[in-house]
Design a protein around this motif. Structure first.
Motif, PDB file in Angstrom:
ATOM      1  N   TYR A   5     -80.598  27.842 -28.291  1.00 39.45           N
ATOM      2  CA  TYR A   5     -79.338  27.209 -27.886  1.00 39.45           C
ATOM      3  C   TYR A   5     -78.131  27.898 -28.508  1.00 39.45           C
ATOM      4  O   TYR A   5     -77.045  27.898 -27.933  1.00 39.45           O
ATOM      5  CB  TYR A   5     -79.352  25.716 -28.222  1.00 39.45           C
ATOM      6  CG  TYR A   5     -80.128  24.920 -27.194  1.00 39.45           C
ATOM      7  CD1 TYR A   5     -79.556  24.600 -25.974  1.00 39.45           C
ATOM      8  CD2 TYR A   5     -81.439  24.526 -27.426  1.00 39.45           C
ATOM      9  CE1 TYR A   5     -80.262  23.889 -25.020  1.00 39.45           C
ATOM     10  CE2 TYR A   5     -82.159  23.818 -26.471  1.00 39.45           C
ATOM     11  CZ  TYR A   5     -81.566  23.503 -25.271  1.00 39.45           C
ATOM     12  OH  TYR A   5     -82.261  22.813 -24.325  1.00 39.45           O
TER      13      TYR A   5
ATOM     14  N   LYS B  59     -92.921  28.022 -25.847  1.00 34.75           N
ATOM     15  CA  LYS B  59     -92.538  26.644 -25.509  1.00 34.75           C
ATOM     16  C   LYS B  59     -93.708  25.726 -25.099  1.00 34.75           C
ATOM     17  O   LYS B  59     -93.834  24.634 -25.637  1.00 34.75           O
ATOM     18  CB  LYS B  59     -91.453  26.702 -24.432  1.00 34.75           C
ATOM     19  CG  LYS B  59     -90.802  25.388 -24.092  1.00 34.75           C
ATOM     20  CD  LYS B  59     -89.740  24.979 -25.069  1.00 34.75           C
ATOM     21  CE  LYS B  59     -89.021  23.715 -24.587  1.00 34.75           C
ATOM     22  NZ  LYS B  59     -88.520  22.902 -25.687  1.00 34.75           N
TER      23      LYS B  59
ATOM     24  N   GLU C  35     -80.048  12.044 -20.245  1.00 35.82           N
ATOM     25  CA  GLU C  35     -81.146  12.918 -20.670  1.00 35.82           C
ATOM     26  C   GLU C  35     -82.260  12.105 -21.322  1.00 35.82           C
ATOM     27  O   GLU C  35     -83.443  12.323 -21.059  1.00 35.82           O
ATOM     28  CB  GLU C  35     -80.614  13.961 -21.665  1.00 35.82           C
ATOM     29  CG  GLU C  35     -81.695  14.884 -22.216  1.00 35.82           C
ATOM     30  CD  GLU C  35     -81.162  15.867 -23.267  1.00 35.82           C
ATOM     31  OE1 GLU C  35     -79.953  15.848 -23.552  1.00 35.82           O
ATOM     32  OE2 GLU C  35     -81.970  16.639 -23.796  1.00 35.82           O
TER      33      GLU C  35
ATOM     34  N   TYR D  93     -82.503  24.986 -13.136  1.00 37.56           N
ATOM     35  CA  TYR D  93     -81.644  25.979 -13.784  1.00 37.56           C
ATOM     36  C   TYR D  93     -81.155  27.017 -12.777  1.00 37.56           C
ATOM     37  O   TYR D  93     -80.010  27.461 -12.837  1.00 37.56           O
ATOM     38  CB  TYR D  93     -82.385  26.661 -14.935  1.00 37.56           C
ATOM     39  CG  TYR D  93     -82.663  25.725 -16.077  1.00 37.56           C
ATOM     40  CD1 TYR D  93     -81.907  24.574 -16.244  1.00 37.56           C
ATOM     41  CD2 TYR D  93     -83.672  25.977 -16.991  1.00 37.56           C
ATOM     42  CE1 TYR D  93     -82.155  23.705 -17.286  1.00 37.56           C
ATOM     43  CE2 TYR D  93     -83.923  25.113 -18.042  1.00 37.56           C
ATOM     44  CZ  TYR D  93     -83.164  23.981 -18.182  1.00 37.56           C
ATOM     45  OH  TYR D  93     -83.398  23.132 -19.207  1.00 37.56           O
TER      46      TYR D  93
HETATM   47  N1  GLN Z   1     -83.422  20.110 -24.446  1.00 35.09           N
HETATM   48  C1  GLN Z   1     -84.829  20.056 -24.271  1.00 35.09           C
HETATM   49  C2  GLN Z   1     -85.509  21.292 -24.833  1.00 35.09           C
HETATM   50  O1  GLN Z   1     -84.865  22.237 -25.144  1.00 35.09           O
HETATM   51  C3  GLN Z   1     -85.216  19.830 -22.826  1.00 35.09           C
HETATM   52  C4  GLN Z   1     -84.969  20.974 -21.932  1.00 35.09           C
HETATM   53  C5  GLN Z   1     -85.754  20.827 -20.638  1.00 35.09           C
HETATM   54  O2  GLN Z   1     -86.781  20.202 -20.558  1.00 35.09           O
HETATM   55  N2  GLN Z   1     -85.285  21.400 -19.599  1.00 35.09           N
HETATM   56  O3  GLN Z   1     -86.698  21.309 -24.955  1.00 35.09           O
END
Ligand code: GLN
Length: 559
Positions: A26, A126, A426, A461
């Motif tokens: 981020y 991830k 969210e 996205y």
């Molecule tokens: N902010 C959360 C993450 O970074 C969710 C992002 C998402 O699932 N698109 O995991």
């Protein structure tokens, strides 16, 4: 929850690792588009498209990372590999941001390679870190999972918060109101260091803490999995027939070209990456649902995952404006005075992370409370609420930018309010979605269905990139044009015909001479831009709400 169940120490190792990784992700995301526009002299429109394509691919590769972990490398190795790749990628961005003034083509190439390395790094990292959270808890302790994911989601957002604080402080620097285009590199370096710390935390602590209650390692090589990890008679992995695999490849190619046709444009992001994401999602979904071994109940439940996944595309498309159009607006048409301090534009999105950290526990308490009274909303209803929140947040902003004209500034408080409402949305949608997929998936398809779910994030996205690129000219563009002696409003309204010389000047200053167009509609101003999100998310919310009774039946007892 009320009597705070004890969580395994491994959760905190995963928490720390993910926190540093999200710092890197981020933090970089906050300054990336500004770097592209200011240092690499790209148009905002182009930067938004690249940004959307990049984030989309980051959520497409988890399918690959999950697959490789399940079959070959195991979660642990994939996390180490992914972490290392992301640290390298950030370092490449650091180099790119160091050389752009002397060698722009090299800087651009370095940026492309860096983004590619980060995309695959994220794909390895991830899905594996998330699925390890689940593996920490033996079957009889799965009830702790909701809280475990809430804690983990806080780790994500503490990391996001730190990254969105430090990277902009170091990288998005203005001296006497003029941007220091050489500072971005320090932001990327900080992101790289964060990722190195995260990877080391995991490397050093995993053997001691990321273990089952009886001390055996979690997430090791798949060849060492025990049959006792599965329920009796349960298929351990999904096996697809050759015929369905071939059909899928054909379908993928067909879909790819269909999307390519519809997304026609000159930009390779639009004609290659976006079709790739959309076609992959639909193909994988089709492959799973056509499996002959599925029972009627399983198939119904999987369909619910697909339907929900479709609707959340609109959520992420709107939500992810944070790193592109909303950052450009924060940069160009916002009074960022925050208690006497001029906050860097790229930092304004930090309020999302802050609000998640503040609200995550109250939210999980609220759901617990409603559940005990038998009044907890069905998961798709929660998600419809999430979509409605996004629509509301943009509706408020739309009305605040309406009278700004070409010179007025939006008060930062409105963007903070926007992030507050979006964060509430969210929390109704994102953690709920993750756990819903877990609850509805047959175990043998669980990681693939997470793949579909993540691809729907990716599609969101990609759509966010397309939508971000229709941001009309903000105040700074009108002022810049005026200083060049051009009446930009007149040019956009087609009441003034610019000379060839003027068109060239506008081009050189990264200003478009025409209004953006979306789905046949010309977007004249910021009000219309924000209303696009209000309409898309508002409609998605209403439709999801309307079909939720039907979804409830198809979920067969799962809530
Ligand atoms: N902010 C959360 C993450 O970074 C969710 C992002 C998402 O699932 N698109 O995991």
């Amino acid at each position: 929850m009320n009597h705070a169940p004890k969580h395994p120490a491994g959760l905190w190792v995963l928490f720390g690792t993910e926190m540093w990784e999200r710092f890197n992700f981020y933090g970089m995301r906050a300054i990336l588009t500004l770097f592209m526009v200011n240092s690499l002299v790209m148009k905002e429109e182009e930067a938004s498209l690249i940004y959307g394509g990049f984030l989309g691919l980051c959520y497409l590769t988890p399918m690959l990372g999950g697959f490789i972990a399940d079959r070959f490398l195991g979660n642990r190795n994939c996390i180490l590999l992914g972490g290392t790749m992301m640290a390298v990628g950030q370092m490449l961005l650091f180099f790119s941001a160091s050389v752009f003034s002397t060698n722009l083509p090299l800087a651009k190439q370095l940026m492309w390679v860096a983004l590619g390395v980060i995309i695959f790094g994220n794909g390895f990292f991830k899905p594996n870190i998330s699925s390890m959270v689940g593996s920490l808890y033996p079957k009889q302790e799965k009830s702790k999972l909701d809280t475990a994911f809430t804690i983990f989601y806080m780790g994500i957002n503490i990391g996001a918060f730190l990254g969105q604080f430090f990277c902009p402080i170091l990288g998005d620097v203005k001296v006497d109101g003029v941007r220091d285009i050489f500072a971005f590199k320090w932001g990327f370096l900080a992101a790289s260091i964060a990722m190195i710390i995260g990877t080391l935390v995991f490397l050093v602590l995993k053997n001691k803490y990321v273990v089952t209650p009886d001390g055996s390692p979690i997430g090791g090589l798949p060849s060492k999995n025990l049959a006792s990890d599965y329920e009796e008679g349960e298929a351990q992995k999904a096996e697809f027939s050759l015929k369905s695999l071939i059909l899928s490849v054909v379908a993928f190619i067909g879909l790819f070209f269909m999307f390519r046709y519809f997304l026609d444009g000159k930009n390779a992001i639009k004609t290659v990456i976006y079709p790739l994401i959309y076609a992959s999602g639909i193909t994988l979904a089709g492959l799973i649902i056509s499996d002959k071994s599925l029972t009627k109940v399983e198939r119904d439940r999987i369909l619910v995952i697909y339907i929900v996944s479709f609707f959340i595309i609109f959520f992420w498309a709107a939500f992810e404006q944070a790193g592109s159009s909303l950052t450009f607006i924060a940069d160009n048409q916002t009074d960022r005075n925050f208690f006497g301090w001029d906050m860097p534009a790229s930092m304004v999105q930090i309020f999302n992370g802050i609000f998640v950290v503040i609200l995550a526990f109250p939210f999980s308490l609220m759901w617990d409370n409603l559940r005990s009274k038998n009044r907890e909303p069905l998961s798709p209803v929660k998600q419809a609420i999430g979509l409605a929140m996004i629509a509301l947040s943009y509706f408020i902003i739309a009305y605040n930018v309406k009278d700004l004209g070409n010179t007025g500034l939006l008060a930062i408080g409105w963007l903070i309010l926007l992030y507050f409402i979006q964060t509430v949305g969210e929390l109704c949608l994102s953690p709920i979605g993750l756990s819903l997929v877990g609850k509805l998936s047959p175990k043998r398809f669980a990681s693939l269905l997470y793949g579909v779910f993540f691809i729907s994030n990716a599609a969101g996205y990609a759509l966010s990139g397309t939508l971000g690129s229709i941001l009309p000219a903000t105040g700074d563009k009108f002022q810049k044009a005026e200083s060049l002696g051009i009446d930009l409003q007149g040019v956009l309204n087609k009441t003034v015909t610019p000379t060839a010389e003027q068109i060239k000047l506008l081009e050189e200053n990264q200003i478009s001479a025409t209004n953006p167009v979306f789905a046949g509609f010309e977007i004249h101003n910021l009000f219309e831009f924000f209303m696009v999100f209000v309409v898309l998310c508002g409609m998605a919310s209403l439709v999801l709400l309307a079909i939720s009774p039907r979804l409830k039946k198809m979920m067969h007892g799962v809530r």
